[in-house]
Enzyme design. Structure first.
Site, PDB file in Angstrom:
ATOM      1  N   VAL A 410       1.307  -0.994  -0.082  1.00 37.76           N
ATOM      2  CA  VAL A 410      -0.294   0.018   0.155  1.00 37.76           C
ATOM      3  C   VAL A 410       0.972   1.532   0.260  1.00 37.76           C
ATOM      4  O   VAL A 410       1.674   1.117   0.249  1.00 37.76           O
ATOM      5  CB  VAL A 410      -0.681   0.171   1.191  1.00 37.76           C
ATOM      6  CG1 VAL A 410      -1.959  -1.601   1.429  1.00 37.76           C
ATOM      7  CG2 VAL A 410      -0.260   0.024   2.578  1.00 37.76           C
ATOM      8  N   SER A 439       9.714   0.613   0.397  1.00 42.52           N
ATOM      9  CA  SER A 439      11.037   0.775  -0.241  1.00 42.52           C
ATOM     10  C   SER A 439      12.572   1.133   0.634  1.00 42.52           C
ATOM     11  O   SER A 439      13.778   1.285   0.688  1.00 42.52           O
ATOM     12  CB  SER A 439      11.490   1.598  -1.456  1.00 42.52           C
ATOM     13  OG  SER A 439       9.484   2.105  -1.641  1.00 42.52           O
ATOM     14  N   HIS A 460      11.277  -7.199  -0.550  1.00 41.56           N
ATOM     15  CA  HIS A 460      11.648  -5.724  -1.016  1.00 41.56           C
ATOM     16  C   HIS A 460      11.340  -6.376  -3.073  1.00 41.56           C
ATOM     17  O   HIS A 460      13.341  -6.416  -2.967  1.00 41.56           O
ATOM     18  CB  HIS A 460      12.092  -5.167  -0.875  1.00 41.56           C
ATOM     19  CG  HIS A 460      12.481  -3.486  -1.734  1.00 41.56           C
ATOM     20  ND1 HIS A 460      14.035  -2.921  -1.566  1.00 41.56           N
ATOM     21  CD2 HIS A 460      12.012  -3.168  -2.344  1.00 41.56           C
ATOM     22  CE1 HIS A 460      14.259  -1.767  -2.582  1.00 41.56           C
ATOM     23  NE2 HIS A 460      12.337  -2.288  -2.558  1.00 41.56           N
TER      24      HIS A 460
HETATM   25  P1  NAD Z   1       0.491   3.017  -5.843  1.00 38.98           P
HETATM   26  O1  NAD Z   1       0.087   4.453  -4.924  1.00 38.98           O
HETATM   27  O2  NAD Z   1       1.148   2.794  -7.155  1.00 38.98           O
HETATM   28  O3  NAD Z   1      -0.325   1.838  -5.052  1.00 38.98           O
HETATM   29  C1  NAD Z   1      -0.144   1.841  -3.940  1.00 38.98           C
HETATM   30  C2  NAD Z   1      -1.796   1.057  -3.964  1.00 38.98           C
HETATM   31  O4  NAD Z   1      -1.982   0.904  -2.498  1.00 38.98           O
HETATM   32  C3  NAD Z   1      -2.893   1.419  -4.490  1.00 38.98           C
HETATM   33  O5  NAD Z   1      -3.509   1.972  -5.511  1.00 38.98           O
HETATM   34  C4  NAD Z   1      -3.684   2.786  -3.671  1.00 38.98           C
HETATM   35  O6  NAD Z   1      -4.631   2.663  -3.721  1.00 38.98           O
HETATM   36  C5  NAD Z   1      -3.409   0.749  -2.464  1.00 38.98           C
HETATM   37  N1  NAD Z   1      -4.026   1.848  -1.071  1.00 38.98           N
HETATM   38  C6  NAD Z   1      -3.248   2.735  -0.592  1.00 38.98           C
HETATM   39  N2  NAD Z   1      -4.486   2.502   0.590  1.00 38.98           N
HETATM   40  C7  NAD Z   1      -4.432   1.225   0.680  1.00 38.98           C
HETATM   41  C8  NAD Z   1      -5.135   0.260   2.289  1.00 38.98           C
HETATM   42  N3  NAD Z   1      -5.472   0.789   3.455  1.00 38.98           N
HETATM   43  N4  NAD Z   1      -5.516  -0.513   1.909  1.00 38.98           N
HETATM   44  C9  NAD Z   1      -5.125  -1.389   0.623  1.00 38.98           C
HETATM   45  N5  NAD Z   1      -4.433  -0.804  -0.857  1.00 38.98           N
HETATM   46  C10 NAD Z   1      -4.714   0.608  -0.322  1.00 38.98           C
HETATM   47  O7  NAD Z   1       2.372   2.647  -4.648  1.00 38.98           O
HETATM   48  P2  NAD Z   1       2.801   1.407  -5.532  1.00 38.98           P
HETATM   49  O8  NAD Z   1       4.741   2.569  -6.408  1.00 38.98           O
HETATM   50  O9  NAD Z   1       2.884   0.617  -6.176  1.00 38.98           O
HETATM   51  O10 NAD Z   1       4.093   1.685  -4.261  1.00 38.98           O
HETATM   52  C11 NAD Z   1       3.656   0.122  -2.901  1.00 38.98           C
HETATM   53  C12 NAD Z   1       4.446  -0.148  -1.625  1.00 38.98           C
HETATM   54  O11 NAD Z   1       5.446  -0.840  -2.667  1.00 38.98           O
HETATM   55  C13 NAD Z   1       5.497   1.802  -1.251  1.00 38.98           C
HETATM   56  O12 NAD Z   1       5.235   1.457   0.475  1.00 38.98           O
HETATM   57  C14 NAD Z   1       6.626   1.599  -1.896  1.00 38.98           C
HETATM   58  O13 NAD Z   1       7.524   1.989  -1.063  1.00 38.98           O
HETATM   59  C15 NAD Z   1       6.897  -0.130  -2.429  1.00 38.98           C
HETATM   60  N6  NAD Z   1       8.343   0.133  -3.520  1.00 38.98           N
HETATM   61  C16 NAD Z   1       7.783   1.119  -4.707  1.00 38.98           C
HETATM   62  C17 NAD Z   1       8.770   0.789  -5.304  1.00 38.98           C
HETATM   63  C18 NAD Z   1       8.310   1.688  -6.874  1.00 38.98           C
HETATM   64  O14 NAD Z   1       9.456   1.864  -7.550  1.00 38.98           O
HETATM   65  N7  NAD Z   1       7.136   2.154  -7.226  1.00 38.98           N
HETATM   66  C19 NAD Z   1       9.998  -0.284  -5.024  1.00 38.98           C
HETATM   67  C20 NAD Z   1      10.281  -1.015  -4.295  1.00 38.98           C
HETATM   68  C21 NAD Z   1       9.424  -0.598  -3.334  1.00 38.98           C
END
Ligand code: NAD
Length: 734
Positions: A410, A439, A460
Site C-alpha cells: 500500500v 522501500s 522488497h
Molecule cells: P501506488 O501508489 O502505485 O499503489 C499503492 C496502492 O495501495 C494504491 O492502489 C492504493 O489505492 C492502495 N492502498 C492505499 N491504501 C490502502 C489500504 N488501506 N488498503 C488497501 N490498499 C490501499 O504505490 P506503489 O508504487 O505500488 O508502491 C507501493 C509500496 O511499494 C510502497 O510501500 C512503496 O514504497 C513500495 N515500493 C515501490 C517501488 C516503486 O518503484 N514504485 C519499488 C519498491 C517498493
C-alpha cells in the site's frame, strides 16, 4: 560412455542421445567433453554407420551450453586475477580447442549429421547443432536457440562466431551474438539458423529422413561458398564492420573485452577457411576468458546467482514450504506486478485495495501483460485464462483467510501500513507470514504494528516487477528463521533471485544506489556540465547517468527521503552535497520523468528524445564544460567507488554479510556496472589496499562520504579479499 547413448537402426543411422546422468539439464561438462570425441570417432570409423542424428534424452531441453563452473574453476588456466601469461594461454587454448576441434571433425567426418533439437539449445548447445549439416527443431515457441555468452562476459567459443555468420550473414550474426539474443523456432527458421520446424514427436524421424539423402558437407566447405551479405572486403560487408564497431562501442563503452574480441574473431575469421577461422576464435575466446571482467561476470552473474536462486541463503533446518495462496495488499504499480508474477507461478492470489475498481485495475495490469504473451505465441489462450483466474480482486479482508503469506504494497505511509497489517493478521493462521514491500521504512519499526513480529519480514520488489529479477529480503530485529525460510521459498517459487539483508535505512540496494544519484548531484553542484555527468555515468557501465536515473526514480521521492532521514537522525544528520539542487527542483514543480519535468524535459509525443532542461544552468551554473581523459577517469572513479564504499559500510554494519548477495544484489537490483562483477568484486579485483588508498585521496578532496570503514583498512593491512576472507561459494550454503 556415460553421457551419450548410440543406437544404430536398420538403415545404418546412428541415433546419438545426449543425456548427462544426474542432471536435470544437459550441459557440456568435462565428462561430455571427454566423450564427445569418442562419439565423433565412432560415427566416422564405424562402417555400419551411414549417418547420425544427435538429440537429447532430457525433457528439459537439448543442451544449455558450457559448464561455467568448470570454466570459472580454472579448467582453462589462469588465476582469479586473469593473468595472461603464455602458459595460461596455452593451457586455455588446448582445453578450448577440444570442443572446437571435435566439432570440426564432426562436420568433416564424411557422413551426414543432423541435429534433432527437441528443446532449448543455448551457447555450446546451439554450437554443437551448428556443426551438424542439418537442424530440425520442435515447433514449440518456448524453445530458445541462442548464443547468450556475452551476458557473462564471454562470447561463443565453440565455432559460433564462425558458423553463425556463414549461415545468416555477418550483420545478423553480430547482432545476435552481441545482444545474446535467442531465436524462437519459427524465427530461427526464417533467419536460416535451422532447416525445418516440425511437431515435437517428429523431430527425430524428420532428422533421420534427411540423413538418408543428405549431403555430408557444410556450405562453407564448398569451393563456391559465398558469405551471405558479403565478407569484410565486400562493400556491404565492410559497412557491417564499420557500423558494427561504432554500435558496439556505443553499447559497451569499451568496458567489455568480450565484445571487442568477438568482433575481432568474426572479422578475422571470415577472411580465412574454417579450420584457421576456428583457431582464431579459440585464441580470442581464451584471451577473453582469462580477463578479470569475464571471471567477475561468470562468478556473479552465473555461479553466485544460480546458488542464490537455489536457496543458498535458506536456513537448512526449516522444512520446505510451498506457498499456494498469497494475498497482496494494494493493487497499485507494485501490487499489480506482484499479483502478475504470482499468478504466473501458479499461486492463488487475492488482490486487495480500498475500492473494487482499484483492485480490478490491478488485475487489468496483469491481464495486459498476459495478453501480450498470448499474441507473441508464448502462452496459449487457455493457459492465459487459467492464469488470470488465479487473481481475485477484493476489498474484503475475509478473503485473506487461508493465505500462506501476505505481501503489503500500500502507500508508503506508516499509519496505513500499520492499519492493513492489523486487519490482515487478524485473518492469518499460525505459520503464515507477513511481508512488507516498503522501500524506505525500517522493517523493525513497521513490525511494531504486528502481534507476531517473528513472522514479519521485508520482501522488497523492484519496479517493474515482471522484469526485475531481484527480491531483497529484509530481516527485522525480531524476524524468525522460519519466516526467512518461507519468504525464500516464495521468492524461489516466483523464480526471482533473493538476497537477504539486515534492516538499515534504505536496506542495501536503495542505500547504495542513492549514493550514485547523489554523487551526480555533488558533481552538478561543483559545476560540471549536466551532459558531461550523464555521459560519464553511462561510461562507467551503469545503465544510465545519475541525472537521468534520478529523474526516473522521481526527484520528489528523493527529496522526501532526505527530509525524513534528516528528521529521524536529528543532530547526527550530515547533508549531502547537491541536495539543495534537488530540493529546489522539487519546489519548482520538477518531479522527474513522472510529470515530464526533471533534469530533462520529456516531450509528450512518444519516441521524441528527452532534452536537458535549460533552466538547470541557473540552479547549477556550469563551470566545467569540457573534459579530457584524466577528468573522465576521475569522475568515473568517483561514481563507482562511492557506491562501493557504501557497500563496504553496509558490510561493516552487518547489513550484508555474503559477497554473493552484495554483488548479485547490486547488479540485478540497481544496475551496478555488470563488467565489474559487483561492488565487492570491484574492491577485491582492484586490491583492497589500492582501493583504500584511492578512497583516502577522494575523501581528502571531496569529503567524508568516501571515508572507508575500518574493516577495509584491516583487510588492506593483511592483504585480504572479501571472497578470500568470507568465502562466497559455500558461505551459507554449507
Ligand atoms: P501506488 O501508489 O502505485 O499503489 C499503492 C496502492 O495501495 C494504491 O492502489 C492504493 O489505492 C492502495 N492502498 C492505499 N491504501 C490502502 C489500504 N488501506 N488498503 C488497501 N490498499 C490501499 O504505490 P506503489 O508504487 O505500488 O508502491 C507501493 C509500496 O511499494 C510502497 O510501500 C512503496 O514504497 C513500495 N515500493 C515501490 C517501488 C516503486 O518503484 N514504485 C519499488 C519498491 C517498493
Amino acid at each position: 560412455m556415460e553421457t551419450f547413448k548410440i543406437d544404430v537402426d536398420a538403415d545404418g543411422i546412428a541415433l546419438v542421445t545426449f543425456d548427462v546422468p544426474g542432471r536435470s539439464m544437459n550441459t557440456l561438462t568435462s565428462k561430455v567433453m571427454e566423450e564427445l570425441p569418442q562419439v565423433v570417432e565412432r560415427i566416422r570409423s564405424d562402417a555400419a554407420i551411414k549417418g547420425a542424428v544427435i538429440t537429447s534424452g532430457k525433457a528439459s531441453g537439448f543442451c544449455a551450453g558450457a559448464d561455467l563452473g568448470d570454466m570459472a574453476g580454472g579448467a582453462f588456466g589462469g588465476g582469479a586475477g586473469g593473468e595472461l601469461d603464455e602458459a595460461a594461454l596455452k593451457k586455455g587454448f588446448d582445453t578450448a580447442w577440444k570442443m572446437n576441434g571435435t566439432l570440426r571433425e564432426l562436420e568433416t567426418c564424411g557422413k551426414p549429421i543432423a541435429a534433432a533439437i527437441n528443446g532449448l539449445a543455448l551457447g555450446g548447445g546451439l554450437e554443437l547443432t551448428l556443426a551438424c549439416h542439418y537442424r530440425v527443431v520442435a515447433d514449440d515457441n518456448k524453445i530458445q536457440l541462442g548464443l547468450p555468452e556475452i551476458k557473462v562476459g564471454l562470447f561463443p567459443g565453440g565455432g559460433g562466431t564462425q558458423r553463425l555468420p556463414r549461415l545468416i550473414g555477418a550483420q545478423a550474426a553480430l547482432m545476435a551474438i552481441s545482444e545474446g539474443k535467442s531465436f524462437r523456432p519459427q524465427e530461427a527458421l526464417g533467419a536460416g539458423v535451422v532447416h525445418a520446424v516440425v511437431p515435437r514427436d517428429e523431430v527425430v524421424a524428420k532428422a533421420k529422413e534427411w540423413v538418408k539423402t543428405g549431403k555430408a558437407q557444410q556450405p562453407w566447405d564448398d569451393k563456391g561458398f559465398k558469405l551471405p551479405g558479403g565478407g569484410p572486403y565486400h562493400p556491404a560487408g565492410m559497412q557491417t564492420f564499420v557500423m558494427g564497431n561504432a554500435m558496439l562501442r556505443k553499447q559497451s563503452y569499451g568496458n567489455y573485452p568480450a565484445v571487442l574480441n568477438m568482433m575481432k574473431a568474426v572479422y578475422e575469421g571470415l577472411q580465412v577457411p574454417m579450420d584457421a577461422a576456428l583457431r582464431i576464435e579459440t585464441r580470442y575466446f581464451v584471451k577473453t576468458l582469462l580477463t578479470p571482467q569475464a571471471k567477475a561476470m561468470i562468478r556473479s552473474l552465473f555461479l553466485s546467482k544460480q546458488e542464490l536462486d537455489k536457496g543458498a541463503l535458506r536456513p537448512a533446518d526449516v522444512p520446505a514450504s510451498d506457498p499456494k495462496k498469497v494475498t497482496v495488499l494494494g493493487a497499485g504499480m507494485m501490487g499489480a506486478g506482484i499479483a502478475y508474477v504470482q499468478a504466473m507461478a501458479g499461486i492463488e492470489t487475492v488482490l486487495i485495495d480500498t475500492s473494487i475498481e482499484a483492485a480490478e485495475r490491478g488485475k487489468g495490469y496483469a491481464a495486459d501483460i498476459i495478453k501480450k504473451r498470448v499474441s507473441r505465441g508464448q502462452m496459449t489462450q487457455e493457459k492465459a485464462e487459467a492464469t488470470l483466474a488465479l487473481i481475485k480482486p477484493s476489498t474484503d479482508y475475509a478473503d485473506v483467510k487461508g493465505s500462506d503469506l501476505v505481501i503489503e504494497a500500500v502507500f508508503e505511509n506508516r499509519e496505513i501500513k500499520a492499519d492493513v497489517t492489523k486487519k490482515a493478521e487478524a485473518q492469518l493462521e499460525p505459520g503464515a507470514i507477513f511481508g512488507s514491500n516498503t522501500s524506505t521504512l525500517p522493517i523493525t519499526s513497521l513490525a511494531e504494528a504486528s502481534v507476531r513480529p517473528e513472522d514479519f519480514i521485508g520482501i522488497h520488489f523492484f519496479s517493474p516487477v515482471d522484469k526485475m529479477m531481484l527480491v531483497e529480503i529484509i530481516m527485522g530485529e525480531k524476524t524468525g528463521q522460519a519466516a526467512l525460510a518461507k519468504a525464500l521459498d516464495y521468492v524461489m517459487k516466483i523464480r526471482k533471485t533473493p538476497i537477504v539483508v539486515n534492516d538499515s535505512r534504505g536496506f542495501y540496494t536503495s542505500r547504495c544506489f542513492g549514493t550514485f544519484l547523489m554523487e551526480g548531484m555533488a558533481m552538478l553542484e561543483e559545476g560540471y556540465a549536466p551532459a558531461l555527468i550523464d555521459n560519464v555515468g553511462r561510461m562507467t557501465g551503469m545503465p544510465r547517468g545519475p541525472l537521468e536515473m534520478h529523474d526516473d526514480v522521481a526527484l520528489d521521492l528523493s527529496y522526501k527521503i532526505a527530509k525524513q532521514t534528516a528528521e529521524d537522525l536529528g543532530d547526527k544528520y550530515v547533508p549531502t552535497p547537491g541536495q539543495d539542487i534537488v530540493a529546489r527542483m522539487v519546489e519548482g514543480g520538477r518531479y522527474g520523468r513522472k510529470n515530464g519535468k526533471g533534469f530533462y524535459d520529456y516531450p509528450e509525443q512518444k519516441g521524441q528524445p528527452k532534452i536537458l532542461w535549460k533552466g538547470l544552468s541557473e540552479l547549477a551554473p556550469v563551470k566545467v564544460n569540457e573534459s579530457d581523459d584524466a577528468l573522465i577517469a576521475e569522475l568515473k572513479t568517483r561514481l563507482l567507488y562511492r557506491q562501493a564504499v557504501e557497500a563496504a559500510r553496509c558490510w561493516e554494519e552487518g547489513v550484508v554479510d555474503d559477497p554473493r548477495e552484495a554483488d548479485v544484489g547490486a547488479i540485478l537490483g540497481w544496475g551496478f556496472a555488470p563488467w565489474t562483477g559487483g561492488p565487492i568484486t570491484l574492491i577485491d579485483q582492484t586490491g583492497v589496499a589500492k582501493f583504500v588508498e584511492t578512497c583516502d585521496r577522494l575523501a581528502a578532496t571531496y569529503g567524508d562520504r568516501f571515508k572507508v570503514p575500518q574493516l577495509l583498512r584491516d583487510m588492506a593491512g593483511k592483504g585480504e579479499t572479501f571472497y578470500g576472507k568470507f568465502g562466497g561459494k559455500q558461505a551459507k550454503a554449507a
